[in-house]
Design a protein around this motif. Structure first.
Motif, PDB file in Angstrom:
ATOM      1  N   SER A 111      40.519  49.353 -32.624  1.00 47.86           N
ATOM      2  CA  SER A 111      41.313  49.550 -33.703  1.00 47.86           C
ATOM      3  C   SER A 111      41.724  48.327 -34.588  1.00 47.86           C
ATOM      4  O   SER A 111      42.338  48.316 -35.589  1.00 47.86           O
ATOM      5  N   ALA A 112      41.001  47.075 -34.104  1.00 47.83           N
ATOM      6  CA  ALA A 112      41.272  45.750 -34.861  1.00 47.83           C
ATOM      7  C   ALA A 112      40.797  45.709 -36.432  1.00 47.83           C
ATOM      8  O   ALA A 112      41.565  45.395 -37.083  1.00 47.83           O
ATOM      9  N   GLY A 113      39.649  46.529 -36.632  1.00 47.96           N
ATOM     10  CA  GLY A 113      39.161  46.667 -37.964  1.00 47.96           C
ATOM     11  C   GLY A 113      40.053  47.268 -39.038  1.00 47.96           C
ATOM     12  O   GLY A 113      40.528  46.982 -40.000  1.00 47.96           O
ATOM     13  N   TYR A 114      40.826  48.401 -38.265  1.00 47.67           N
ATOM     14  CA  TYR A 114      41.759  49.089 -39.115  1.00 47.67           C
ATOM     15  C   TYR A 114      43.023  48.271 -39.465  1.00 47.67           C
ATOM     16  O   TYR A 114      43.614  48.281 -40.491  1.00 47.67           O
ATOM     17  N   TRP A 115      43.381  47.509 -38.707  1.00 46.35           N
ATOM     18  CA  TRP A 115      44.809  46.605 -38.527  1.00 46.35           C
ATOM     19  C   TRP A 115      44.486  45.719 -39.739  1.00 46.35           C
ATOM     20  O   TRP A 115      45.415  45.053 -40.425  1.00 46.35           O
ATOM     21  N   GLY A 120      45.778  42.971 -43.483  1.00 46.89           N
ATOM     22  CA  GLY A 120      45.275  41.577 -43.606  1.00 46.89           C
ATOM     23  C   GLY A 120      44.902  40.833 -42.394  1.00 46.89           C
ATOM     24  O   GLY A 120      45.453  41.289 -41.317  1.00 46.89           O
ATOM     25  N   ARG A 121      44.257  39.896 -42.691  1.00 47.46           N
ATOM     26  CA  ARG A 121      43.689  39.131 -41.111  1.00 47.46           C
ATOM     27  C   ARG A 121      45.056  38.226 -40.618  1.00 47.46           C
ATOM     28  O   ARG A 121      45.639  38.740 -39.308  1.00 47.46           O
ATOM     29  N   LYS A 122      45.790  37.684 -41.421  1.00 43.92           N
ATOM     30  CA  LYS A 122      47.090  37.200 -40.906  1.00 43.92           C
ATOM     31  C   LYS A 122      48.132  38.010 -40.701  1.00 43.92           C
ATOM     32  O   LYS A 122      48.711  37.898 -39.586  1.00 43.92           O
ATOM     33  N   GLY A 123      48.251  38.916 -41.384  1.00 47.68           N
ATOM     34  CA  GLY A 123      49.317  40.168 -41.280  1.00 47.68           C
ATOM     35  C   GLY A 123      49.403  40.692 -39.840  1.00 47.68           C
ATOM     36  O   GLY A 123      50.080  41.194 -39.244  1.00 47.68           O
ATOM     37  N   ALA A 124      48.048  40.998 -39.594  1.00 45.17           N
ATOM     38  CA  ALA A 124      47.720  41.946 -38.508  1.00 45.17           C
ATOM     39  C   ALA A 124      47.971  40.885 -37.101  1.00 45.17           C
ATOM     40  O   ALA A 124      48.501  41.565 -36.217  1.00 45.17           O
ATOM     41  N   LEU A 125      47.564  39.827 -37.215  1.00 47.25           N
ATOM     42  CA  LEU A 125      47.643  38.721 -36.203  1.00 47.25           C
ATOM     43  C   LEU A 125      49.092  38.876 -35.941  1.00 47.25           C
ATOM     44  O   LEU A 125      49.666  38.603 -34.689  1.00 47.25           O
ATOM     45  N   LEU A 126      50.160  38.392 -36.942  1.00 48.76           N
ATOM     46  CA  LEU A 126      51.293  38.149 -36.614  1.00 48.76           C
ATOM     47  C   LEU A 126      51.912  39.510 -35.973  1.00 48.76           C
ATOM     48  O   LEU A 126      52.801  39.179 -35.306  1.00 48.76           O
ATOM     49  N   ARG A 127      51.670  40.562 -36.530  1.00 48.72           N
ATOM     50  CA  ARG A 127      52.323  41.840 -35.990  1.00 48.72           C
ATOM     51  C   ARG A 127      51.675  42.064 -34.543  1.00 48.72           C
ATOM     52  O   ARG A 127      52.505  42.743 -33.729  1.00 48.72           O
ATOM     53  N   ASN A 128      50.503  41.600 -34.223  1.00 44.55           N
ATOM     54  CA  ASN A 128      50.199  41.761 -32.935  1.00 44.55           C
ATOM     55  C   ASN A 128      51.067  41.084 -31.836  1.00 44.55           C
ATOM     56  O   ASN A 128      50.989  41.464 -30.595  1.00 44.55           O
ATOM     57  N   ASN A 129      51.623  40.121 -32.189  1.00 45.46           N
ATOM     58  CA  ASN A 129      52.413  39.506 -31.110  1.00 45.46           C
ATOM     59  C   ASN A 129      53.585  40.286 -30.463  1.00 45.46           C
ATOM     60  O   ASN A 129      54.047  39.973 -29.396  1.00 45.46           O
ATOM     61  N   VAL A 130      53.942  41.653 -31.201  1.00 46.51           N
ATOM     62  CA  VAL A 130      54.759  42.248 -30.462  1.00 46.51           C
ATOM     63  C   VAL A 130      54.439  43.001 -29.260  1.00 46.51           C
ATOM     64  O   VAL A 130      55.062  43.068 -28.286  1.00 46.51           O
ATOM     65  N   THR A 131      53.072  43.150 -29.058  1.00 47.85           N
ATOM     66  CA  THR A 131      52.299  43.723 -27.845  1.00 47.85           C
ATOM     67  C   THR A 131      52.317  42.440 -27.017  1.00 47.85           C
ATOM     68  O   THR A 131      52.441  42.821 -25.813  1.00 47.85           O
ATOM     69  N   SER A 158      48.620  43.905 -22.320  1.00 54.63           N
ATOM     70  CA  SER A 158      48.142  42.667 -22.764  1.00 54.63           C
ATOM     71  C   SER A 158      46.664  42.657 -23.110  1.00 54.63           C
ATOM     72  O   SER A 158      46.086  41.928 -23.863  1.00 54.63           O
ATOM     73  N   GLY A 159      45.911  43.747 -22.443  1.00 54.31           N
ATOM     74  CA  GLY A 159      44.487  43.967 -23.026  1.00 54.31           C
ATOM     75  C   GLY A 159      44.417  44.518 -24.441  1.00 54.31           C
ATOM     76  O   GLY A 159      43.595  43.835 -25.152  1.00 54.31           O
ATOM     77  N   ILE A 160      45.319  45.252 -24.765  1.00 56.03           N
ATOM     78  CA  ILE A 160      45.378  45.890 -26.211  1.00 56.03           C
ATOM     79  C   ILE A 160      45.772  44.576 -27.236  1.00 56.03           C
ATOM     80  O   ILE A 160      45.045  44.497 -28.198  1.00 56.03           O
ATOM     81  N   ASN A 161      46.488  43.644 -26.863  1.00 53.79           N
ATOM     82  CA  ASN A 161      46.747  42.581 -27.552  1.00 53.79           C
ATOM     83  C   ASN A 161      45.556  41.751 -27.793  1.00 53.79           C
ATOM     84  O   ASN A 161      45.163  41.215 -28.804  1.00 53.79           O
ATOM     85  N   SER A 162      44.949  41.477 -26.601  1.00 49.88           N
ATOM     86  CA  SER A 162      43.836  40.359 -26.638  1.00 49.88           C
ATOM     87  C   SER A 162      42.741  41.128 -27.420  1.00 49.88           C
ATOM     88  O   SER A 162      41.718  40.486 -27.927  1.00 49.88           O
ATOM     89  N   GLY A 163      42.417  42.603 -27.130  1.00 48.97           N
ATOM     90  CA  GLY A 163      41.327  43.187 -27.917  1.00 48.97           C
ATOM     91  C   GLY A 163      41.579  43.197 -29.544  1.00 48.97           C
ATOM     92  O   GLY A 163      40.554  43.019 -30.368  1.00 48.97           O
ATOM     93  N   ILE A 164      42.846  43.316 -29.926  1.00 47.55           N
ATOM     94  CA  ILE A 164      42.973  42.995 -31.267  1.00 47.55           C
ATOM     95  C   ILE A 164      42.832  41.790 -31.769  1.00 47.55           C
ATOM     96  O   ILE A 164      42.123  41.519 -32.911  1.00 47.55           O
ATOM     97  N   ASN A 165      43.273  40.757 -31.364  1.00 46.38           N
ATOM     98  CA  ASN A 165      42.935  39.601 -31.459  1.00 46.38           C
ATOM     99  C   ASN A 165      41.443  39.244 -31.560  1.00 46.38           C
ATOM    100  O   ASN A 165      40.860  38.355 -32.384  1.00 46.38           O
TER     101      ASN A 165
END
Length: 503
Positions: A111-115, A120-131, A158-165
């Motif tokens: 799902s990383a490409g979708y987010w 955006g790259r920065k916006g997705a990384l910031l939102r991913n901190n919720v996970t 935590s795997g979902i978080n790392s996968g997106i990252n």
């Protein structure tokens, strides 16, 4: 501005080249003009220490306190059922705990490409901190709740978080760095990951946070990098390439580049991105199916996927997940096994730093071949030394040295190169989909290794590294014949290489 007036005229290749046009002068200047600076360093630190570090931390955090957490499983089961688990059930549950992290990584990775495209790259990384915060809460309170199910679910999240990252960080790094520094920037992704593994294993030592009462705190500290990232990445710009090519925000891309380069002179990079944009506009809108239907995309995708498989099926995560038990089987005490694991992680950090300094000089291809070749040799040495250690005591020490050498060669090439290469082989349009596909493959292979290796180890003992040795040899041969060198090339030059080879 006089130099720009003396510029060579645009050079155009034939239509057989896909109508590629490029300004040779501009591209040359874009490659060499800008170097490393404090703003670029802040952006790299914000995303690697805030995201890649998290990936490494969660990978290594269950290693040192493995036996204590398994005891928690057993005690919880006894409280519920009045009897202890069968050894086979305990082994299965532990394998699931390790593997579920990778299952979450698969979900996040695909799902990383979708987010990345939506926010955006920065916006997705910031939102991913919720996970990360949700995962930290589940992991930290699992013992208090007497629920190993909470721990397993926490590992999935935590795997979902790392996968997106892992899907977004390489894209962001490749898009913010100057061409001459792209390898260095990309390798910091792996460097932060190895630092995360080291810190998690250090804190997991029994006399620090790996005790029977404190291990939940150790697992919950995955929330720590969230604070750092919110305090740093918030002040960094979005990827200039994303703004320019996806959002068509030329002014925003210029401002982002000026901040990252600490210079107003960014016209050559803007021009280079314009050439890439013009090339994309000559083709129809990109669809994910194009990755598999068109040779100029399918070949780099195959290379990216095989390199991701080489990283995981090299056996490295079997060593990271289970190194403490491997050292015990080599004859070390439980405490000395933890220290040996910690030493191995430190070697991984140091050699990844060496790789970061070499990758823009030596090149990606040579470091990958050196790494795969060295890992193959020492995988064989590990197998032989562990098999015959009872016949000669010095072989136990040889196996420990071989594991350290094996990790050294991983850090030189197979660790950093696959993540860097996949972001370099594709233009803006297909990059997100390609990175998501490669990330899914990486995490799927990670899951297979985490789930299968304990059973493999019990079934064939010291020969459990033989399959990894065979695959390392195959991956070495593939890289030798199929992997091009991308050092010092623009994204347009790299993608054009595949177009030329398929015509």
């Amino acid at each position: 501005m006089a130099d720009r007036q003396e510029r060579k005229p645009l050079l155009s290749s034939s239509d057989d080249d896909g109508g590629k046009e490029y300004d040779e002068y501009s591209v040359g200047k874009a490659k060499t003009k800008h170097g490393f600076n404090s703003h670029l360093a802040l952006a790299i630190a914000a995303i690697t220490l805030g995201s890649s570090f998290q990936f490494g931390y969660n990978t290594g955090v269950v290693n040192s306190p493995e036996q204590i957490i398994q005891d928690f499983y057993n005690e919880t089961y006894f409280d519920r059922n009045g009897e202890y688990m069968q050894p086979s059930l305990k082994t299965l549950l532990w394998s699931i705990t390790v593997a579920m992290y990778a299952v979450g990584g698969m979900i996040g990775g695909v799902s990383a490409g979708y987010w990345a495209n939506r926010y955006g790259r920065k916006g997705a990384l910031l939102r991913n901190n919720v996970t990360a915060v949700i995962a930290g809460g589940l992991l930290g309170f699992s013992k208090m709740a007497k629920s190993y199910e909470m721990l397993i679910v926490g590992r999935v999240i935590s795997g979902i978080n790392s996968g997106i990252n892992t899907g977004i960080v390489p894209m962001y790094l490749s898009e913010i760095a100057p061409i001459s520094q792209r390898g260095l920037a990309g390798t910091f992704n792996q460097l932060a990951l190895t630092i995360g593994v080291f810190v998690s294993q250090l804190l997991g030592m029994e006399f620090i946070l790996g005790s029977r009462s404190l291990w939940p705190i150790c697992l919950a500290l995955t929330c720590g990098p969230v604070v750092f990232q919110l305090l740093t990445l918030t002040f960094c710009p979005e990827s200039p390439r994303f703004l320019m090519l996806a959002r068509e925000d030329t002014e925003g891309a210029k401002k982002a580049l000026m901040w990252l380069r600490k210079s107003y002179d960014v016209e050559d990079e803007i021009e280079e991105m314009n050439f890439e944009k013009a090339a994309e506009e000559k083709h129809s809108d990109f669809k994910i199916s194009h990755l598999f239907l068109h040779n100029e995309l399918r070949i780099p995708l195959i290379i990216s996927v095989v390199l991701q498989l080489s990283q995981q099926f090299s056996g490295i995560n079997a060593v990271i997940y289970y190194s403490t038990s491997i050292y015990r089987s080599a004859g070390l005490s439980a405490q000395n096994s933890q220290f040996a694991t910690l030493g191995s992680s430190m070697v991984n950090v140091l050699m990844t730093l060496v790789s970061a300094l070499l990758i823009d000089r030596a090149g990606r291809r040579i470091l990958l071949l050196l790494g795969l070749g060295g890992m193959f040799i020492f995988t064989v040495v590990i197998t032989v030394a562990l098999e015959f250690k009872d016949q000669a005591s010095w072989l136990s020490y040889l196996s420990i040295v071989a594991i350290i050498c094996y990790i050294t060669f991983f850090a030189i090439g197979p660790g950093p190169v696959p993540w860097l290469i996949v972001a370099e082989l594709f233009a803006q349009g297909p990059r997100s989909a390609a990175v998501s596909t490669a990330t899914l493959v990486n995490w799927s292979a990670n899951c297979v290794v985490g789930l299968v290796f304990p059973t493999l180890q019990k079934s064939i003992g010291m020969y459990s590294f033989v399959p990894f040795a065979i695959m390392l040899l195959l991956f070495f041969l593939f890289a030798m014949f199929k992997l091009p060198e991308t050092k010092g090339k623009t994204i347009d030059e790299i993608t054009h290489l595949f177009k030329a080879n398929t015509e």
